[in-house]
Design an enzyme around this catalytic site. Structure first.
Site, short mmCIF file in Angstrom:
data_model
loop_
_atom_site.label_atom_id
_atom_site.label_comp_id
_atom_site.label_asym_id
_atom_site.label_seq_id
_atom_site.Cartn_x
_atom_site.Cartn_y
_atom_site.Cartn_z
N HIS B 79 -46.98 -75.88 -23.44
CA HIS B 79 -46.49 -74.40 -24.24
C HIS B 79 -46.90 -74.39 -25.15
N ASP B 108 -69.90 -51.44 -36.13
CA ASP B 108 -69.51 -52.63 -35.02
C ASP B 108 -69.63 -54.11 -35.44
N TRP B 144 -49.43 -81.58 -28.43
CA TRP B 144 -49.86 -80.36 -28.71
C TRP B 144 -50.73 -81.15 -29.99
N SER B 171 -66.08 -70.83 -29.62
CA SER B 171 -65.15 -69.82 -29.48
C SER B 171 -65.41 -69.68 -30.67
N SER B 172 -64.17 -70.18 -32.27
CA SER B 172 -63.46 -69.60 -32.39
C SER B 172 -64.58 -69.07 -34.08
N HIS B 255 -53.23 -77.81 -40.41
CA HIS B 255 -51.87 -77.26 -41.77
C HIS B 255 -52.52 -76.21 -41.62
N GLU B 257 -54.84 -74.49 -39.65
CA GLU B 257 -54.51 -73.63 -38.95
C GLU B 257 -52.88 -72.65 -38.46
N TYR B 259 -51.94 -71.98 -40.93
CA TYR B 259 -52.50 -70.43 -42.25
C TYR B 259 -53.57 -69.10 -41.42
N SER B 270 -48.79 -56.14 -44.40
CA SER B 270 -49.17 -55.37 -45.39
C SER B 270 -49.27 -54.11 -44.98
N HIS B 304 -47.75 -83.63 -44.70
CA HIS B 304 -46.42 -83.03 -44.72
C HIS B 304 -46.35 -83.03 -44.11
N HIS B 305 -47.74 -83.63 -42.69
CA HIS B 305 -46.94 -83.91 -41.55
C HIS B 305 -47.08 -85.23 -41.64
N THR B 330 -46.78 -67.59 -51.55
CA THR B 330 -46.10 -66.68 -50.21
C THR B 330 -44.95 -65.83 -51.05
N LYS B 333 -46.39 -62.86 -51.93
CA LYS B 333 -46.24 -61.04 -50.87
C LYS B 333 -44.74 -61.42 -50.42
N ARG B 452 -37.05 -84.57 -31.12
CA ARG B 452 -38.20 -83.30 -30.27
C ARG B 452 -38.67 -84.26 -28.87
C1 HEA Z 1 -46.98 -68.88 -31.43
C2 HEA Z 1 -46.73 -70.24 -30.74
C3 HEA Z 1 -44.92 -69.99 -29.80
C4 HEA Z 1 -44.48 -69.09 -29.64
C5 HEA Z 1 -44.75 -67.79 -29.53
C6 HEA Z 1 -43.37 -69.61 -28.75
C7 HEA Z 1 -42.22 -69.39 -27.36
C8 HEA Z 1 -41.51 -70.43 -27.71
N1 HEA Z 1 -40.49 -71.19 -27.14
FE1 HEA Z 1 -42.02 -72.85 -28.55
N2 HEA Z 1 -43.64 -74.31 -28.97
C9 HEA Z 1 -44.44 -73.75 -29.94
C10 HEA Z 1 -45.42 -72.69 -30.56
C11 HEA Z 1 -44.88 -71.63 -30.00
N3 HEA Z 1 -43.72 -71.39 -28.52
C12 HEA Z 1 -45.33 -75.44 -30.43
C13 HEA Z 1 -46.65 -75.59 -31.12
C14 HEA Z 1 -44.66 -75.94 -30.20
C15 HEA Z 1 -44.80 -77.92 -30.33
C16 HEA Z 1 -44.94 -78.56 -29.05
C17 HEA Z 1 -45.21 -79.60 -28.86
O1 HEA Z 1 -44.45 -80.53 -29.39
O2 HEA Z 1 -46.80 -80.85 -28.79
C18 HEA Z 1 -43.42 -75.29 -29.32
C19 HEA Z 1 -42.23 -75.93 -28.55
C20 HEA Z 1 -40.93 -75.54 -27.90
C21 HEA Z 1 -39.93 -76.28 -27.85
C22 HEA Z 1 -39.74 -77.92 -28.51
C23 HEA Z 1 -40.09 -78.46 -27.01
C24 HEA Z 1 -40.09 -79.43 -27.18
O3 HEA Z 1 -39.90 -80.55 -28.44
O4 HEA Z 1 -40.00 -80.74 -26.12
C25 HEA Z 1 -39.20 -75.44 -27.18
C26 HEA Z 1 -37.97 -75.94 -26.33
O5 HEA Z 1 -36.56 -74.98 -26.34
C27 HEA Z 1 -39.87 -74.29 -27.30
C28 HEA Z 1 -39.20 -72.59 -27.26
C29 HEA Z 1 -40.34 -71.72 -27.02
C30 HEA Z 1 -39.33 -70.65 -26.54
C31 HEA Z 1 -38.17 -70.47 -25.47
C32 HEA Z 1 -40.26 -69.56 -26.77
C33 HEA Z 1 -40.13 -68.06 -26.32
O6 HEA Z 1 -40.89 -67.08 -27.75
C34 HEA Z 1 -41.01 -67.69 -25.36
C35 HEA Z 1 -40.81 -66.30 -24.92
C36 HEA Z 1 -41.94 -65.56 -23.81
C37 HEA Z 1 -41.88 -65.52 -22.38
C38 HEA Z 1 -40.86 -65.99 -21.89
C39 HEA Z 1 -43.17 -65.08 -21.88
C40 HEA Z 1 -42.80 -65.04 -20.60
C41 HEA Z 1 -42.40 -64.37 -19.56
C42 HEA Z 1 -42.30 -64.21 -18.37
C43 HEA Z 1 -42.98 -65.25 -17.55
C44 HEA Z 1 -41.01 -63.66 -17.99
C45 HEA Z 1 -40.02 -64.75 -17.09
C46 HEA Z 1 -39.04 -64.70 -17.71
C47 HEA Z 1 -37.66 -65.19 -17.06
C48 HEA Z 1 -38.24 -66.32 -16.62
C49 HEA Z 1 -36.55 -65.00 -18.50
N4 HEA Z 1 -41.10 -73.86 -27.66
C1 HEA Z 2 -47.36 -69.84 -38.50
C2 HEA Z 2 -47.52 -71.10 -38.77
C3 HEA Z 2 -46.46 -72.37 -40.22
C4 HEA Z 2 -46.15 -71.46 -41.37
C5 HEA Z 2 -46.33 -69.87 -41.86
C6 HEA Z 2 -45.92 -72.40 -42.25
C7 HEA Z 2 -45.34 -72.14 -43.62
C8 HEA Z 2 -44.55 -73.23 -44.17
N1 HEA Z 2 -44.74 -74.31 -43.81
FE1 HEA Z 2 -44.92 -75.13 -41.39
N2 HEA Z 2 -45.05 -75.89 -39.52
C9 HEA Z 2 -45.65 -75.13 -38.20
C10 HEA Z 2 -46.15 -74.04 -39.28
C11 HEA Z 2 -46.10 -73.33 -39.90
N3 HEA Z 2 -45.34 -73.74 -41.30
C12 HEA Z 2 -45.74 -76.08 -37.25
C13 HEA Z 2 -46.38 -74.98 -35.95
C14 HEA Z 2 -45.82 -77.55 -37.93
C15 HEA Z 2 -45.41 -78.59 -37.20
C16 HEA Z 2 -46.21 -78.83 -36.05
C17 HEA Z 2 -46.12 -79.88 -35.75
O1 HEA Z 2 -45.35 -80.80 -35.46
O2 HEA Z 2 -46.27 -80.16 -33.74
C18 HEA Z 2 -44.53 -76.61 -38.80
C19 HEA Z 2 -44.49 -78.10 -40.01
C20 HEA Z 2 -44.01 -78.08 -41.42
C21 HEA Z 2 -44.23 -79.71 -41.60
C22 HEA Z 2 -44.13 -80.93 -41.16
C23 HEA Z 2 -41.77 -81.35 -40.35
C24 HEA Z 2 -42.70 -82.13 -39.58
O3 HEA Z 2 -43.37 -82.17 -38.71
O4 HEA Z 2 -41.47 -83.22 -40.56
C25 HEA Z 2 -43.52 -79.21 -43.21
C26 HEA Z 2 -43.08 -80.50 -44.48
O5 HEA Z 2 -43.31 -80.12 -45.33
C27 HEA Z 2 -43.60 -77.79 -43.17
C28 HEA Z 2 -44.10 -76.66 -44.38
C29 HEA Z 2 -44.50 -75.37 -44.35
C30 HEA Z 2 -44.20 -75.03 -46.01
C31 HEA Z 2 -43.77 -75.41 -46.63
C32 HEA Z 2 -44.09 -73.56 -45.30
C33 HEA Z 2 -44.54 -72.27 -47.10
O6 HEA Z 2 -45.93 -71.76 -46.12
C34 HEA Z 2 -43.23 -71.69 -46.47
C35 HEA Z 2 -43.16 -70.12 -48.04
C36 HEA Z 2 -42.40 -69.58 -47.78
C37 HEA Z 2 -41.72 -69.37 -48.68
C38 HEA Z 2 -40.67 -71.03 -48.91
C39 HEA Z 2 -40.44 -68.26 -48.57
C40 HEA Z 2 -40.80 -67.08 -48.98
C41 HEA Z 2 -41.25 -67.16 -50.09
C42 HEA Z 2 -39.92 -66.60 -51.05
C43 HEA Z 2 -39.52 -65.94 -51.17
C44 HEA Z 2 -40.14 -67.09 -52.26
C45 HEA Z 2 -39.09 -67.85 -53.68
C46 HEA Z 2 -39.14 -69.53 -53.43
C47 HEA Z 2 -38.63 -69.97 -53.16
C48 HEA Z 2 -39.13 -70.85 -54.67
C49 HEA Z 2 -37.76 -71.77 -53.28
N4 HEA Z 2 -43.35 -77.33 -42.07
CU LIG Z 3 -48.45 -77.66 -42.16
#
Ligand code: HEA
Ligand code: HEA
Ligand SMILES: [Cu+2]
Ligand code: CUA
Lengths: 393, 527, 281
Positions: B79, B108, B144, B171-172, B255, B257, B259, B270, B304-305, B330, B333, B452
């Site tokens: 997933h 293009d 993942w 590809s990327s 990380h 990634e 962003y 925007s 931080h991860h 951020t 923005k 999790r």
């Molecule tokens: C961009 C990325 C993205 C998006 C969009 C989503 C979308 C969703 N994720 Fe996501 N999720 C991740 C990225 C994302 N996730 C990542 C990176 C992890 C970590 C994996 C890891 O731990 O390694 C994670 C892990 C994760 C967990 C934790 C699993 C675990 O730790 O054991 C859960 C649990 O609830 C969850 C739930 C969902 C749900 C309910 C949606 C929903 O928003 C999805 C909704 C969309 C659909 C459902 C479309 C399909 C619809 C149909 C096919 C129609 C059929 C409909 C029905 C049967 C009702 N996700």
């Molecule tokens: C689109 C993806 C995305 C984005 C944008 C971010 C944004 C941020 N993430 Fe997140 N992060 C993930 C995707 C993302 N993350 C994913 C996928 C994981 C889990 C991966 C995995 O383990 O599977 C993760 C996990 C993760 C962790 C590790 C957690 C853990 O496993 O223990 C941490 C810890 O520092 C973190 C921090 C942050 C911070 C500080 C930001 C900042 O960029 C956020 C900044 C934004 C704001 C703060 C809000 C707006 C700001 C204001 C309104 C201004 C004023 C605010 C203040 C002065 C407070 N993220």
């Molecule tokens: Cu990070």
């Protein structure tokens, strides 16, 4: 403010685990409570916040979290209010004409600098806490913790006491064939026992993959990494049972790797230590004896269920493609030596761990005997603890 | 910001679109390739979403009901992997393909053939990845993040997944080189860098991130592959290797990634907000600098991860501070978006609804990120559902909802038809509400101590999990409406005018709708 | 706001016709990957499938590059297209830099962080001294590294000279001295081949293998990937040499030559770092 909240919390002491008995029907109502809610003291019935801290460190973490959530909440409101106003008042349908401005250097600087200051105010307490958490010196007692798929091994360094702590939740409960206990998935056969009021240093490592030892109420979470030593510490204030579980994905048994810590007053702890030493001596003696095939098989069945069935399955059929079947296996029906070797030493690079250092000689003998004489395997011979001892050398 | 005169919009359209299957297979047309990317992404979104539905079904109640733990781990891993590499990234590249040439007045992409290759590697990679479900030992169940030593233990599916990620990486990288070159070299005369639409800027910087970090991921997973198959000891302490080193390499990629997945989304937002506020984007220059700072900072926050791996105190503090700093650009923005709204003439078409929800919900995700950035708190929360809540707020209500908003926004230009506004709005509201029901409770679960990646949980987590599952099913069902609305729009609907949004001022709106197969063959003049 | 100056901006950017080569490339890589998987799964057909993949890939590269060369010779590429190629190549090399940074990062991490901390982990590895070079605490092997001042130093010399010869060839090209161009290229190819030969010899003589702990792993991974790049570079130089003999390059239009030269210099720099950090200190 945080200070206030904290005293509240200490009045309504609540382990979230307690919520189990009386599950509220109105839980959905809670859903849209804002993030703020999570900073309020844990209500008696809901677990919407960090668990009640049981150590000084955990307490500070709790307060830090409360502080941060409040700050974020306030900023959130500051963001939402002008946005809301704009959305209501500056609608086209309300006849609003668009303004033309598109930047203002001064305000842009202001909202760059002010967040920096806010962040500094968050970072300051956090820094102090980090430094404290990392200070594992001046400990009263050191316990070595080894993570294994999927159990914890505890060793009281210097006292020779060493045991394995297995999940005590039955497969029937997991499969839904039996009522689930109050501490479903959070119970073990032998908890880690520690004295209250003492600084306990834990040193962690792992035997196979990375595990994470975590007890929320103690404020400790530390990865156990194979081949490396990491440490952490805690000092429990109140006697009690504290529950947690492995937090790093470690394979199919990851959900079934609970940690239970029992904190007892120091005198009681001393007695417990004494008991352990006596038991150790008794076990030593037991492995000198010779047992009948049936005795070994009966004991082996239990050992198998606790240690092997997760992979090789209670049926001995394994899981095709991942874990080999033992029923009919060449090794399990071949000569004793080969069978003993794989169980004692495992197979590096696979999930099959070395059980030699984990189980007593008696248990090893029993489980091997059991495997040779169960399911389709009918070898008919028994392996004695003494043979294990000899093979280990 | 600028006014555009398209000197030539339809003159060169005599070369008609090729027809038949070869149009898609051999295409060198940025619009066709963009379309391919978008359909591929939609398919993968539904595939990974279906896996998410299975996850939520198993977590509906404590105990093991539907799946064995091994299979459950495969569900979560696949997933996450497919959502990130198969759904979000390709969707954003799809946008890049369609929009960047249109927005900078190019005919293009710079390398149209390589562009086609970038796309066609994805189905190959997807095939390889999905087929892991059918090999002995099953699919990958190591998360993942693919951490060793656990990732060393699995069967042949794990090797396939590694190779698949390699293909997606190639590809990327090719896609990113293409985008950078297009931006640097293909802008219409007069389109200076600081006049480029912000969406183009965000992709420009994102492409740079991609080229810098994808190779590092390739490096890390190559080491995994050799550790698994050729007896190396990169991640094995017995041979002097280090499992934590993998995590450093992975997160050095990982990380940036995240962003990579949010910056183009910022770009989309925007674009949408000024359009429906009928007011220029506030603080364009600071927006550009903010994106650049986020990109720069993203290289120095990765650990931080890894706060629970036990790094030295100086390391923890360094990564805590840098991570917290990201809140500043951020924030800039967010404040700029709000200032754009301020004193506009706001209307609430579907794209705008998605954009507004984005601002609010992404902020929540950002705040929970900030909470996680604080080492002592992260130590409590790492690897719990709090993290799951955090990243779905930034990834679903961030990236995915920005993508949906962007799709509604540009569908008229892409298809020549207006989408069904009523259905779009229903889709929006269902999604926004269901999303919060699904993921908000996960904050509570995480705080209370639910790890999790578990198929089964202790009883005190039962209520919120049930709520989350119900929300999840609703969320999934709502996306069927998205599919329906999009397909309906592609097949027909009210004809779209060249500029259906009166506040839109970027170059693509100077073209007729749908955009002609070849556009800006002679570069337009940008004043 | 300034008005556009459009003096010599080419009016029409060349958008190439549709092409089947990209998808053939995808099929090639998929076949290659599938074959590799079969090979890892110990299926006998594996290597053959891989071979098929390589063959398709080669066909694709040949076909694709032939088309590009034809288009180039037909004068279809404007200056703007030429600039695109340059940017493309530059960023491609940047991605290679990132790749090698990952490998070097691993090397430094192991030397500075991993080994010392394993050395201190007395509870798991009682008598281990975490000093480089090492095969780790669990393997029970001593490592005799390859000395820097034998073949590696010679190889450094060779690669550096090859950098010089390729530049000399470039001068020749710029000044229209075709003979100097061809000679320079031929020398460069020769030096590249010599380097590879010596590298292979060094591998054959080395007292350790890739399985010998972290030193072996890092050593072979770093030098191996570098060697692979030298191989690619040499092949590309050979093609350029052939093209030069066919008279494809003119003093002001020879991007293909430059691209390969850039690549070659990049490979050169990587080697210098290898020499210092893997062989020498
Ligand atoms: C961009 C990325 C993205 C998006 C969009 C989503 C979308 C969703 N994720 Fe996501 N999720 C991740 C990225 C994302 N996730 C990542 C990176 C992890 C970590 C994996 C890891 O731990 O390694 C994670 C892990 C994760 C967990 C934790 C699993 C675990 O730790 O054991 C859960 C649990 O609830 C969850 C739930 C969902 C749900 C309910 C949606 C929903 O928003 C999805 C909704 C969309 C659909 C459902 C479309 C399909 C619809 C149909 C096919 C129609 C059929 C409909 C029905 C049967 C009702 N996700
Ligand atoms: C689109 C993806 C995305 C984005 C944008 C971010 C944004 C941020 N993430 Fe997140 N992060 C993930 C995707 C993302 N993350 C994913 C996928 C994981 C889990 C991966 C995995 O383990 O599977 C993760 C996990 C993760 C962790 C590790 C957690 C853990 O496993 O223990 C941490 C810890 O520092 C973190 C921090 C942050 C911070 C500080 C930001 C900042 O960029 C956020 C900044 C934004 C704001 C703060 C809000 C707006 C700001 C204001 C309104 C201004 C004023 C605010 C203040 C002065 C407070 N993220
Ligand atoms: Cu990070
Ligand atoms: Cu051990 Cu998870």
């Amino acid at each position: 403010m945080a200070q206030n909240l904290r005293s509240n919390r200490q009045v309504s002491v609540c382990l979230p685990c307690r919520a189990v008995g009386s599950r509220p029907a109105s839980a959905p109502a809670l859903l849209f409570l804002s993030l703020l809610t999570s900073a309020l003291p844990a209500r008696a019935d809901y677990a919407v916040n960090l668990q009640t801290p049981a150590t000084g460190l955990a307490n500070q973490v709790y307060d830090l979290h409360t502080l941060i959530v409040w700050i974020c909440f306030v900023i959130f409101i500051i963001v939402l209010v002008p946005m809301g106003v704009a959305l209501v008042r500056h609608r086209k349908s309300a006849g609003h004409e668009p303004a033309k401005f598109h930047h203002n250097t001064l305000v842009e600087w202001i909202w760059t600098i002010i967040p920096v200051l806010i962040l500094v105010s968050m970072a300051w307490p956090a820094t102090q806490l980090v430094v404290q958490m990392k200070d594992t010196s001046k400990e009263d007692l050191t316990i070595k913790i080894t993570g294994r798929q999927w159990k914890w091994e505890y060793e009281y360094l210097g006292d020779g006491i060493r045991f394995i702590s297995n999940s005590a939740t039955s497969n029937e409960q997991i499969a839904g064939k039996q009522q689930k206990n109050e501490h479903y998935l959070l119970e073990v056969d032998k908890p880690l026992v520690v004295p209250t009021g003492r600084k306990v240093r834990i040193v962690l490592t792992a035997a196979d993959v990375i595990h994470t030892w975590w007890v929320p109420a103690l404020g400790v979470k530390q990865d156990a990494i194979p081949g490396f030593i990491r440490d952490a510490w805690f000092k429990v204030e109140q006697p009690g049972t504290y529950r947690g579980q492995c937090a790093e994905l470690c394979g199919v048994g990851h959900a079934y790797m609970p940690v239970v810590v029992e904190a007892v007053p120091p005198q009681q702890f001393a007695t417990w230590m004494q008991d352990q030493k006596t038991q150790l001596a008794a076990a030593e003696e037991a492995s000198g004896k010779t047992y009948s095939l049936d005795e070994l098989k009966a004991r082996g069945e239990k050992v198998y269920a606790a240690n092997c069935a997760a992979c090789h399955q209670p049926t001995g059929m394994g899981i095709s493609g991942a874990f080999p079947a033992l029923s009919g296996s060449k090794i399990a029906t071949g000569d004793k030596a080969g069978h003993m070797d794989i169980v004692l030493h495992g197979k590096p690079g696979t999930a099959m761990a070395a059980f030699g250092p984990q189980l007593s000689n008696l248990d090893l003998a029993a489980v091997i005997t059991y495997e040779r004489n169960s399911w389709n395997n009918k070898v008919g011979d028994a392996v004695q603890p003494s043979e294990i001892a000899a093979r280990k050398k | 910001m600028y006014t555009a005169t398209a000197t030539d919009t339809h003159g060169h359209d005599h070369e008609h679109a090729p027809t038949g299957i070869m149009r898609w297979i051999a295409s060198t047309n940025h619009k066709d390739i963009g379309t391919l990317y978008l359909w591929f992404s939609l398919f993968m979104f539904f595939f990974a979403g279906t896996l998410a539905m299975m996850i939520r079904a198993e977590l509906f109640q404590p105990g093991l009901q539907l799946f064995q733990p091994g299979f459950f781990n495969q569900l979560t891993t696949m997933h996450g992997l497919i959502m990130i590499f198969g759904a979000i990234m390709p969707a954003l590249v799809g946008f890049a393909n369609w929009q960047i040439p249109l927005m900078i007045g190019a005919s293009d992409m710079a390398f149209p053939r390589m562009n086609n290759w970038s796309f066609w590697l994805l189905p190959a990679a997807g095939l390889l990845l999905i087929s892991t479900f059918f090999v002995p030992g099953g699919s990958i169940g190591g998360g993942w993040t693919m951490y060793p030593p656990l990732f060393i233990q699995g069967g042949i599916g794990y090797d396939m997944a590694i190779l698949s990620v390699h293909l997606m990486g190639i590809s990327s990288i090719m896609g990113a080189i293409n985008i950078i070159t297009t931006v640097l070299n293909m802008r219409a005369p007069g389109m200076t860098l600081m006049k480029m639409p912000l969406f183009v800027w965000t992709w420009f910087i994102t492409a740079f991130l991609l080229i810098a970090v994808m190779p590092v991921l390739a490096c890390a997973i190559t080491m995994l592959l050799t550790d698994r198959n050729f007896g190396t000891h990169f991640f094995d302490a017995a041979g002097g290797g280090d499992a934590v080193m993998y995590q450093h390499l992975f997160w050095f990629f990982g990380h940036p990634e995240v962003y990579i997945m949010i910056l183009p989304a910022f770009g989309i937002i925007s674009t949408i907000i000024p359009t429906f506020s009928r007011k220029p984007l506030f603080g364009y220059v600071s927006m550009v600098y903010a994106v650049a700072s986020i990109a720069f900072l993203s290289f120095i926050v990765w650990a931080h991860h890894m706060f629970t791996t036990g790094m030295p105190v100086a390391g923890q503090l360094f990564f805590m501070y840098t991570t917290m700093l990201i809140a500043v650009p951020t924030g800039v923005k967010v404040f700029n978006w709000i200032s754009t709204l301020w004193r506009g003439a706001i209307t609430f078409e579907t794209p705008m609804l998605f954009a507004l929800a984005f601002v609010i919900l992404f902020a929540i995700g950002g705040f929970s990120g900030l909470v996680l950035a604080l080492v002592p708190v992260d130590i409590q929360l790492q690897d719990t559902y709090y993290v799951v809540a955090h990243f779905h707020y930034v990834l679903f209500s961030g990236s995915a909802m920005a993508i949906m908003g962007g799709v509604y926004y540009w569908l008229p230009k892409w298809t020549g038809h207006m989408y069904d506004e009523r259905l779009g709005k229903i889709h929006f509201w269902l999604t926004a509400i269901a999303f919060n029901i699904t993921f908000f409770p996960m904050h509570f679960l995480g705080l209370a101590g639910m790890p999790r990646r578990i198929p089964d949980y202790a009883l005190q987590f039962a209520d919120f999990n049930m709520i989350a599952s119900i929300g999840g099913f609703l969320l999934g069902a709502s996306q069927l409406l998205f599919l329906y609305t999009v397909v309906k729009c592609v097949r027909g609907g009210a004809p779209a005018p060249a500029r259906p949004w009166d506040g839109a001022d970027t170059l693509e709106w100077t073209l007729p709708s749908p955009a002609p197969y070849h556009s800006f063959v002679t570069p337009p003049l940008v004043k | 706001m300034q008005s556009p100056t459009q003096t010599h901006h080419t009016d029409v950017y060349y958008v190439p016709s549709s092409s089947i080569w990209p998808i053939v490339g995808s099929i090639a890589l998929l076949t290659l990957a599938a074959g590799f998987v079969l090979y890892l799964g110990k299926v006998a057909a594996g290597p053959y499938v891989m071979g098929a993949g390589v063959a398709i890939l080669a066909t694709m590269l040949f076909g694709w590059f032939s088309t590009v060369i034809k288009e180039s010779l037909a004068g279809k590429y404007s200056d703007q297209v030429d600039t695109s190629f340059r940017w493309g190549m530059a960023w491609f090399i940047f991605s290679e830099v990132a790749f090698f940074s990952g490998l070097f990062g691993a090397l430094f991490y192991v030397r500075l962080i991993t080994l010392p901390s394993l050395g201190h982990a007395d509870l798991v590895w009682p008598n281990f001294e975490g000093v480089w070079p090492s095969a780790g605490p669990g393997l029970n092997k001593t490592i005799t590294p390859v000395g820097a001042w034998g073949i590696p130093a010679l190889n450094t010399l060779i690669l550096l000279s090859s950098g010089a010869t390729v530049t000399w060839a470039h001068w020749g090209l710029q000044k229209g001295r075709q003979a100097q161009l061809k000679l320079g290229l031929a020398l460069t190819v020769l030096l590249g081949a010599l380097f590879l030969g010596l590298q292979i010899h060094e591998y054959a003589e080395a007292a350790f293998s890739i399985r010998d702990g972290i030193f072996g792993a890092l050593f072979y991974m770093l030098t191996g990937f570098h060697g692979f790049h030298v191989l690619l570079g040499t092949v590309m130089l050979t093609i350029i040499l052939l093209r030069a003999m066919a008279g494809h390059f003119t003093p002001d239009r020879h991007f293909a030559f430059e691209a390969v030269a850039w690549y070659w210099h990049f490979v050169d720099v990587v080697w210098l770092l290898l020499f210092v950090f893997v062989y020498w200190i």
